[in-house]
Design an enzyme around this catalytic site. Structure first.
Site, PDB file in Angstrom:
ATOM      1  N   CYS A   1       0.803  -1.221   0.000  1.00 34.91           N
ATOM      2  CA  CYS A   1       0.000   0.000   0.000  1.00 34.91           C
ATOM      3  C   CYS A   1       0.836   1.271   0.000  1.00 34.91           C
ATOM      4  O   CYS A   1       0.292   2.372  -0.013  1.00 34.91           O
ATOM      5  CB  CYS A   1      -0.951  -0.010   1.192  1.00 34.91           C
ATOM      6  SG  CYS A   1      -2.008  -1.481   1.210  1.00 34.91           S
TER       7      CYS A   1
ATOM      8  N   HIS B   1      -2.173   7.988   6.380  1.00 31.11           N
ATOM      9  CA  HIS B   1      -2.456   6.715   5.710  1.00 31.11           C
ATOM     10  C   HIS B   1      -3.779   6.160   6.233  1.00 31.11           C
ATOM     11  O   HIS B   1      -4.609   5.716   5.443  1.00 31.11           O
ATOM     12  CB  HIS B   1      -1.319   5.727   5.962  1.00 31.11           C
ATOM     13  CG  HIS B   1      -1.497   4.406   5.299  1.00 31.11           C
ATOM     14  ND1 HIS B   1      -1.501   4.260   3.928  1.00 31.11           N
ATOM     15  CD2 HIS B   1      -1.711   3.163   5.814  1.00 31.11           C
ATOM     16  CE1 HIS B   1      -1.690   2.990   3.620  1.00 31.11           C
ATOM     17  NE2 HIS B   1      -1.825   2.305   4.745  1.00 31.11           N
TER      18      HIS B   1
END
Length: 416
Positions: free
Chosen positions: A173, A311
């Site tokens: 990610c 995030h």
């Protein structure tokens, strides 16, 4: 929830500065950046129930789908030969390239860096089923080129005639943010004048959902899709899987100035680190470290940051650890958001879309909020903005992206 105004920061410029001249995205909120930005500021969610038959038996039956018809953007040949992952990257890249004014550049000075976590996973799954059900002759001749993780960067390089390299960071990610960091490094080092950089993923299928479900990473709020992704909320229970692409056009400031390009913002600094700790569990010390290194590379400190795009995927442990790291770096008054509350988690595309959202926030003075925060987690001591904050004077933002394997990336984004 607090929605205080951010402090101003000092713009970072210099002879080796890297600027952004184009942005493109296709994701659950929209088929381009203007649609996406409008939805972010309005708080419209892109998360919905999965209606396909294959989803009926799954423990998680929600996701963030790209609803736009890709046939409106791509030709029959592209739709046939490319995995959905590559298709999304190509659509977003063309938007970014168009906004940048289709820069005239020596093809050997034009590069592509597009990251992905899983690449053509839809193709892998579909073709394995063809093999199992019909034998080897049922497997598509396009299988190998469709499933390649480097497929998106390869297709974009072919489409735009980029001969300066087509790279593919595969760092879970963190892939999209790392791709932007790599692209900026290529420009600073003199390896390229223009770089198309970003990230993409398109893996909404029963294999990926089942895998994430088995490690209890996904939200199970099947009856309330739009409320399922809730970063920093006390009652968050996991992230929502989504698909999409985020792409930016990077140039040296000198190159952009010479051709009279409109500058949308800058990538003043970046950092990429590895935890060397655990394949899944994050190391909060390294989250602090990657932010410190990014700030140092930009020549700024945490007090210069006026906005943080976390995030923050909506996992119980991950959000808390990142919150502690952000507080250590920038304090607890800087506005913090995670637009994943609306988009879900684009995996390899997440960091690139976060960078685009941050560029837009700095350009417009409108900071998009984190939605679905009914009660802020008491362990999250941050100024999490829960709705659009207008009138921001921030000139620098920090973007975080973390991934399985201990991959961490951080970008310092500045206003033009």
């Amino acid at each position: 929830m607090p929605t205080s105004q951010p402090s101003a920061a000092t713009p970072v410029t210099g002879p080796a500065s890297v600027v952004v001249t184009g942005m493109g995205s296709i994701n659950p909120l929209g088929a381009n950046v203007p649609e996406t930005w409008e939805a972010m500021l309005a708080g419209r969610s892109g998360i919905a129930a999965l209606e396909e038959g294959w989803a009926e038996a799954l423990p998680v039956r929600i996701a963030g789908r790209v609803t736009a018809d890709l046939g409106a953007f791509l030709g029959t040949r592209e739709l046939k030969r490319m995995d959905r992952c590559g298709q999304l990257a190509l659509v977003a890249s063309r938007e970014a390239w168009e906004q940048a004014g289709k820069p005239g550049v020596d093809p050997e000075r034009l590069a592509v860096v597009i990251g992905s976590a899983y690449g053509g996973m839809d193709t892998v799954l579909a073709q394995v089923r063809e093999l199992d059900n019909g034998g080897p002759r049922k497997v598509s001749p396009h299988t190998l080129t469709r499933l390649m993780v480097n497929g998106p960067s390869a297709w974009v390089s072919i489409d735009l005639g980029a001969k300066g390299g087509a790279r593919t960071p595969v760092s879970a990610c963190a892939s999209g943010a790392e791709a932007i960091a790599q692209g900026a490094d290529m420009i600073r080092s003199g390896a390229a004048d223009v770089v198309i950089a970003g990230g993409v993923d398109a893996s909404i299928n029963d294999l990926i959902i089942s895998g994430f479900s088995q490690i209890r990473a996904l939200s199970t709020r099947n009856g309330d899709p739009e409320q399922a992704s809730r970063p920093f909320d006390r009652d968050r229970d996991g992230f929502v899987l989504s698909e999409g692409a985020g792409i930016v056009v990077l140039e040296s400031a000198e190159h952009a100035r010479a051709r009279g390009a409109e500058v949308l913002g800058g990538i003043a600094g970046s950092a990429v680190t590895s935890d060397a700790n655990d394949i899944v569990a994050a190391d909060p010390d390294m989250q602090v470290r990657v932010m410190q290194k990014a700030l140092a590379s930009a020549g700024v400190t945490g007090t210069d940051i006026g906005f943080v795009h976390a995030h923050a995927t909506s996992t119980p442990v991950g959000d808390r650890l990142e919150a502690q790291a952000i507080k250590e770096i920038a304090g607890n008054q800087v506005p913090v958001t995670s637009t994943k509350s609306l988009t879900g988690h684009l995996l390899g595309g997440a960091g690139a879309l976060a960078a685009i959202a941050t560029l837009q926030a700095l350009r417009t003075g409108d900071l998009p909020g984190t939605y679905n925060v009914a009660t802020l987690d008491p362990e999250v001591d941050l100024n999490v903005i829960t709705g659009t904050v207008s009138g921001s004077t921030a000139t620098a933002g920090l973007v975080n992206a973390f991934g399985f394997g201990g991959h961490s990336a951080a970008l310092v984004v500045t206003r033009a």
